[in-house]
Write an enzyme that holds these catalytic residues in place. Sequence first.
Site, PDB file in Angstrom:
ATOM      1  N   GLU A 241      -5.274  -8.829   0.611  1.00  0.00           N
ATOM      2  CA  GLU A 241      -6.118  -8.192   1.848  1.00  0.00           C
ATOM      3  C   GLU A 241      -7.450  -7.878   1.618  1.00  0.00           C
ATOM      4  O   GLU A 241      -7.740  -7.115   0.626  1.00  0.00           O
ATOM      5  CB  GLU A 241      -5.566  -6.861   2.526  1.00  0.00           C
TER       6      GLU A 241
ATOM      7  N   GLU B  59       0.810  -1.190  -0.083  1.00  0.00           N
ATOM      8  CA  GLU B  59      -0.307   0.103  -0.124  1.00  0.00           C
ATOM      9  C   GLU B  59       0.750   1.307  -0.191  1.00  0.00           C
ATOM     10  O   GLU B  59       0.822   2.026   1.015  1.00  0.00           O
ATOM     11  CB  GLU B  59      -1.029  -0.083   1.147  1.00  0.00           C
TER      12      GLU B  59
HETATM   13  O1  IFM Z   1      -4.390  -3.088   9.150  1.00  0.00           O
HETATM   14  C1  IFM Z   1      -4.462  -2.749   7.769  1.00  0.00           C
HETATM   15  C2  IFM Z   1      -3.140  -3.157   7.319  1.00  0.00           C
HETATM   16  O2  IFM Z   1      -1.908  -3.012   8.076  1.00  0.00           O
HETATM   17  C3  IFM Z   1      -3.248  -2.508   5.973  1.00  0.00           C
HETATM   18  N1  IFM Z   1      -4.273  -2.673   5.113  1.00  0.00           N
HETATM   19  C4  IFM Z   1      -5.349  -1.960   5.882  1.00  0.00           C
HETATM   20  C5  IFM Z   1      -5.695  -2.842   7.148  1.00  0.00           C
HETATM   21  C6  IFM Z   1      -6.855  -2.317   7.764  1.00  0.00           C
HETATM   22  O3  IFM Z   1      -6.886  -0.892   7.934  1.00  0.00           O
END
Ligand code: IFM
Length: 447
Positions: free
Chosen positions: A356, A179
């Site tokens: 994710e 990210e």
């Molecule tokens: O916890 C985070 C993760 O570290 C990165 N992506 C989003 C998740 C939820 O906010």
Amino acid sequence: MTQLDTPTTAPTTVLRAQFPSDFIFGVATSAFQIEGATHQDGRGDSIWDTFCREPGRILDGSNGDVACEHYERWPADLDLMQRLGVNAYRFSVAWPRIQPNGTGAANAAGLDFYERLTDGLLTRGIQPHLTLYHWDLPQTLEDQGGWRNRDTAEHFAEYARLVAERLGDRVRSIATLNEPWCSSILSHQLGEHAPGMRDRRAALQAAHVLLLAHGRAMQAMRALNLPAELGIVLNLQPAYPASSSAADQDAARRSDGTFNRWFLDPLLRGEYPQDIWADYGDDVPQVQPGDLETIREPLDFLGVNYYSRSYHAQDGHRPQDAEYTTMGWEIYPQGLSDLLQRLNRDYTVPPLLITENGAGYHDQLEADGQVHDEARVRYLQQHIGAVNDALQAGVPMRGYFAWSLMDNFEWAHGYDKRFGLVYVDYATQERILKDSARWYQQFLAGR
Ligand code: IFM
């Protein structure tokens, strides 16, 4: 019957059998959010250790010193994953465990830890998927300008080489960055993440150096000729205008451009989006000859983190009948299949992984000692269904990782918001399976 085997009452709307048998179904975490032991075995400070010490930065005043004690408890956590039935685990390596000051020789204890973890996964039949950077920049590098300084890209490539040399023969994939929107814009323009700056020009420079670091790391790792697949993870958020009005359409264009295309276009097309470049005026980054070719280094996979969409209505109204998680994020599974199909349509994409996807709530242990997180069960079902829709539509989907294996340090929110399939009792470090964990287990077992 073990706790894991107790059936939930939630209806199953999507079946494991609808996916190819080698489809990756895993869980994900990151180093700073779960490991704790921030001063053990030679680990140096990261920007998040520093940020947590600054009053007012973290909602509950907490930090990562203890977190889920995964640094000690990892064998039991791996056993838990095995019992869940996942075939893959996505974790990140803490750069300051490998190079406490961000440069120089590798700290043997740091590499040994991730080697034990990797081998422990393989022994249990779980594919390791490694991320090199999930936001824990060594503080020493921040003191030298952090991601605003081009030298950091070179240091990152060297760090990538050290890790890949040791583990690239055994991990299934290596993602360079997690990210980069968060480590640039959210951290340098919006001030919500470390290092907490509020300066758009600095943020765009950081975004460029991060992308350059990705490209340089890809080159350094490619040169090693390892079997691991190499790629990057982006958080993407499809933007929907509420109406056909010029204002709503333009707001959606800008949101898509700054959040998604600003990262996708250089990586997959070797150029920044011209409309957004013009919008940014004097704040655009310093791009040197050759940078975009480096950034465009071919990817073996693209990781997509999806949580929600953005919705653009000039009058500020919210979508009708929408449901939200405790993070305030709208639950919109359709957005995931729309996003994946759009990626496949607008770009020449490599194989895609959902790296994710999950939902944050204030989960609580109930009187029966369980966590009945029906909303998360529904969220997972619907989003895995959306991945299946994309797959059926011809998108080259290869896998799905639920965020997260267990509750953990949710950055500026501290420990208040829980994303885990497994509940963590922070007082005792006991792991308690939520209904969502049992649902995932049954889904994976084909029940
Ligand atoms: O916890 C985070 C993760 O570290 C990165 N992506 C989003 C998740 C939820 O906010």
